[in-house]
Design an enzyme around this catalytic site. Sequence first.
Site, short mmCIF file in Angstrom:
data_model
loop_
_atom_site.label_atom_id
_atom_site.label_comp_id
_atom_site.label_asym_id
_atom_site.label_seq_id
_atom_site.Cartn_x
_atom_site.Cartn_y
_atom_site.Cartn_z
N THR A 1 50.52 47.88 39.32
CA THR A 1 51.35 47.85 40.53
C THR A 1 51.64 46.40 40.93
O THR A 1 52.80 46.00 41.10
CB THR A 1 50.62 48.58 41.68
OG1 THR A 1 50.31 49.90 41.26
CG2 THR A 1 51.48 48.64 42.93
N VAL A 2 50.58 45.59 41.09
CA VAL A 2 50.76 44.22 41.59
C VAL A 2 51.38 43.33 40.51
O VAL A 2 52.40 42.65 40.74
CB VAL A 2 49.41 43.64 42.08
CG1 VAL A 2 49.59 42.19 42.54
CG2 VAL A 2 48.84 44.49 43.21
N LYS B 1 45.14 45.34 29.38
CA LYS B 1 44.07 46.04 28.66
C LYS B 1 44.64 46.77 27.45
O LYS B 1 44.04 46.81 26.38
CB LYS B 1 43.40 47.03 29.61
CG LYS B 1 42.03 47.45 29.17
CD LYS B 1 41.32 48.14 30.31
CE LYS B 1 39.90 48.41 29.92
NZ LYS B 1 39.18 49.06 31.00
N LYS C 1 40.29 41.63 46.75
CA LYS C 1 39.41 41.47 47.92
C LYS C 1 37.99 41.95 47.65
O LYS C 1 37.05 41.45 48.25
CB LYS C 1 40.00 42.15 49.15
CG LYS C 1 40.40 43.60 48.97
CD LYS C 1 41.83 43.72 48.55
CE LYS C 1 42.05 45.06 47.86
NZ LYS C 1 43.25 45.71 48.04
N GLU D 1 43.51 52.17 45.82
CA GLU D 1 42.70 51.44 44.84
C GLU D 1 42.42 52.36 43.65
O GLU D 1 42.59 53.57 43.72
CB GLU D 1 41.37 51.02 45.47
CG GLU D 1 41.50 50.03 46.60
CD GLU D 1 42.17 48.73 46.18
OE1 GLU D 1 41.73 48.11 45.21
OE2 GLU D 1 43.16 48.35 46.82
N LYS E 1 37.92 43.26 53.20
CA LYS E 1 38.90 42.32 53.80
C LYS E 1 38.30 41.65 55.04
O LYS E 1 38.54 40.47 55.29
CB LYS E 1 40.19 43.07 54.14
CG LYS E 1 40.95 43.49 52.88
CD LYS E 1 42.03 44.50 53.19
CE LYS E 1 42.80 44.89 51.93
NZ LYS E 1 43.61 46.09 52.10
#
Length: 426
Positions: free
Chosen positions: A15-16, A45, A105, A188, A203
């Site tokens: 996603t990021v 990966k 985080k 997540e 966070k």
Amino acid sequence: MGKKILHIGLFGLGTVGGGVVKLLSRMKNENNKDYEFILDKVAVKHPKKRRSVAISPHLLTDNPQEILENPKIDIVIEAIGGINQSKKIILQALRNGKNVITANKALLAKEGELIFNEAIRNNCYLGIRASNNAVYRLAENLIFSPFKMKKLIGIFNGTSNYILTQMERKREDFSSALKKAQAIGYAEQNPSDDVDGYDTANKLIVLIGLVFGYFIPAESLFIEGIRKISYKDILFAKELGYKIKLLAIAQRKGEELEVRVHPALLIRDKGIARLNGIENGVEVRDEIGVEVGMQAPGAGKYPTAMAVLEDLVYIANGRKTSFPWQKKQLNLKDMNEIKTEYYLRFNVLDRVGVLAKISGILGNHDISINSVIQKGRGKGLNNAVSIIMLTHKAKERDIQNSLREINNLPIVREKPLLIRVEEGIC
Ligand code: NDP
Ligand code: HSE
């Protein structure tokens, strides 16, 4: 002076990482005359996996050293998540003199002190904006403000806020709202991190670490998630003039710090209670009484990738990472000692004297009731009704003791539910 060329090695193309690649290629078309970013390598990966983002196969590798040992690469972006592998990557990158940007985080909460110190030792930039989109600009102000932060409340998890909003607006149940959040890419890898409060706690730990130089061990933090919140509670809370939000709360009195993560009732239509969906936000009051706040989308491909790009631009502009780095030891307040108001929901048999029994036990523990609602009349075999109570301020220890006692009454059909009420930063 010529254009500054900065070479990037990216870890992760989910996603990021996928969002970063898309925004970088968009930026390329804008033809900035001061700097240019070149994506040299992307470590993943499974290099053969089908991707939704267009990427030249020769950029992909599953060998981290092709990035970490490449002297041409100036900046390493870590977007793989997890702890062990990402820690190794970040530390090696910093030791090899590379600037690092991370959205991780969980790792920063666990190993923040080590990682920040390594960045300082090697004179490298450590960009962590993407790890908590809602507070990064504010965090910089908080670090350098001459006036200490007194109280902070924040919504730091997009997935939970999205779920609570969907439950209220669409009358959706918890698990189907969670599935949607996972499908969009907000959650997540282990969604328990989102809904059980750990991501919010991570966070908060990083923010406190930056502001006070003290990384609280996660095990000493009170953390409670949103699984126990039902659609009924959201509606009851609405009727009482509140919204339910998963909150990060920190309050400092001298050298004592009260920190906790849990769902709470907040007055509707005020401050961060108004934030819906993945919107995250924070409100802070300093020791002078000045209140500031900010909001930002807390999860998702582009909001997070944007935060990574802001750190890239910071590096291009020669900015240095800002931490005060004075390690402090603060005393954490025992959760049993906190004082707040409480929302209590009892599922009890609809019988004469039930209310008197419950309020009697609460009274014996010094808990005064502010208001009571009983919903309908018990029907059928079960004959159970919901009784909702709002208390005046009480001590956590007293509430917990009284709920244990009430739970043992034969008229109680379900474990009583407790949600704390948060008065805000005032
Ligand atoms: P994803 O699961 O979508 O992507 C993870 C990526 O990492 C995949 O491309 C995977 O490769 C790659 N990867 C996993 N292990 C390795 C490894 N050992 N070496 C190289 N690549 C590896 O995760 P997200 O993008 O959602 O999250 C990444 C990080 O960003 C996490 O720390 C998360 O907490 C954080 N974050 C996420 C946000 C979000 O909205 N999703 C928001 C803010 C922060 P492959 O594709 O080949 O399997
Ligand atoms: N899973 C996280 C959230 C991603 O929902 O807030 C952003 O940190």
